[in-house]
Write a protein that holds these residues in place. Structure first.
Motif, PDB file in Angstrom:
ATOM      1  N   PRO A  75       0.818  -1.216   0.000  1.00  0.00           N
ATOM      2  CA  PRO A  75       0.000   0.000   0.000  1.00  0.00           C
ATOM      3  C   PRO A  75       0.854   1.270   0.000  1.00  0.00           C
ATOM      4  N   ASP A  76       0.230   2.348  -0.412  1.00  0.00           N
ATOM      5  CA  ASP A  76       0.891   3.654  -0.369  1.00  0.00           C
ATOM      6  C   ASP A  76       0.947   4.182   1.065  1.00  0.00           C
ATOM      7  N   TYR A  77       1.880   5.067   1.296  1.00  0.00           N
ATOM      8  CA  TYR A  77       1.893   5.839   2.538  1.00  0.00           C
ATOM      9  C   TYR A  77       1.282   7.203   2.275  1.00  0.00           C
ATOM     10  N   LEU A  78       0.703   7.768   3.328  1.00  0.00           N
ATOM     11  CA  LEU A  78       0.185   9.130   3.232  1.00  0.00           C
ATOM     12  C   LEU A  78       1.348  10.118   3.358  1.00  0.00           C
ATOM     13  N   PRO A  79       1.135  11.340   2.877  1.00  0.00           N
ATOM     14  CA  PRO A  79       2.245  12.301   2.876  1.00  0.00           C
ATOM     15  C   PRO A  79       2.875  12.542   4.257  1.00  0.00           C
TER      16      PRO A  79
END
Ligand code: HBI
Ligand code: FE
Length: 295
Positions: free
Chosen positions: A267-271
């Motif tokens: 999954p992506d990480y949030l900024p």
């Protein structure tokens, strides 16, 4: 501001407003056509940054700026910039109307041509840009292109961009560009410095990125950055820090395929995420973005 809102607009139609006459989207800079007011806007922006950047911009940026025909009084002439750049690192600056489609952008970079917006923002919008203008592109990017490491790295990004498009992983690669070329920080003997063009061409972010307690400042890691979303319309919540610009030399030469493969199903990480595995230089208190969210 957030210098340049480009990377979201992948596959953009780059504005029917500017229909290209040439297939590579280049135009003449039309240097003689700049008005006195346009040169004056450049001067305002230039002088504001020139006051701010000593002690903030990295040594390589300052050295590049000094060696180029870039000054306060006039919007630079791309032909004169290209003459100097060509001698040092084999790069040229070519004029474009604004954002160009990704494949066109990458093709230029892969051939050591930097596409620079020929227009300049209006005085009423000194700190906000929807598309990269001549101040962002020339003041922000061109001095770094005098550095051999950055010169090779940005060319490699062009080559890698064409490949990433074919592989369907351009969003991952674009994050690497974003967190290095646009918003990168680097350690120097005397502390953190800016090398990212999006920061160095922005008055407010030149201060925020280095001095504000809000953002995280985290050691650069390729796979980590590839998974990290970014903000295009506001200051970054995290900045990634190189130990040395030479780290980009390695990035210009390694094969990204194993890294794409390793993160493919992750999954992506949030900024603003901070991970246990991060090398955290500054853990931000997040107050800036918390206040913006509350607005
Ligand atoms: N066009 N002129 C211009 N400048 C950019 O920085 C730019 C672009 N088109 C696409 C793009 N950047 C990015 O979306 C890619 O780096 C992914
Ligand atoms: Fe840029």
């Amino acid at each position: 501001m957030q210098a340049n809102d480009k990377a979201v607009k992948h596959g953009l139609a780059a504005g029917d407003a500017h229909r290209p006459e040439r297939a590579d989207w280049t135009i003449d800079q039309g240097w003689d056509n700049y008005s006195a007011e346009e040169h004056a806007v450049w001067k305002t922006l230039f002088e504001r940054q020139a006051r701010l950047l000593p002690g903030r911009a990295c040594d390589e940026f300052v050295a590049g700026m000094r060696a180029l025909p870039i000054g306060a009084d006039q919007i630079p002439d791309f032909r004169r910039l290209s003459d100097v750049l060509m001698k040092h690192t084999g790069w040229q600056v070519v004029a474009v109307p604004g954002l160009v489609p990704d494949d066109v952008f990458f093709e230029h970079l892969a051939n050591r041509r930097f596409p620079a917006g020929h227009f300049i923002r209006r005085r009423e919008q000194l700190d906000y840009l929807e598309e990269p203008d001549v101040f962002h592109d020339v003041f922000g990017h061109v001095p770094m292109l005098m550095n051999p490491v950055i010169a090779d790295y940005i060319q490699a990004y062009g080559v890698g961009g064409l490949r990433a498009q074919k592989l369907g992983v351009l969003d991952k690669l674009a994050r690497v560009y974003w967190y290095t070329v646009e918003f990168g920080l680097v350690k120097q003997r005397d502390g953190l410095r800016i090398y990212g063009a999006g920061i160095v061409s922005s008055y407010t972010e030149s201060i925020f990125s280095l001095d504000d307690p809000s953002p995280n400042r985290i050691g650069f890691d390729l796979a980590r950055v590839m998974r990290t979303r970014y903000r295009i319309d506001d200051f970054q919540e995290s900045y990634f820090v190189l130990d040395h610009l030479d780290e980009l030399l390695e990035l210009a030469n390694i094969d990204f395929d194993p890294v794409y493969a390793a993160i493919k199903d992750q999954p992506d990480y949030l900024p603003g995420d901070v991970l246990d595995t991060d090398r955290v230089l500054t853990r931000g208190n997040g107050t800036y973005h918390a206040a913006r969210r509350a607005e």
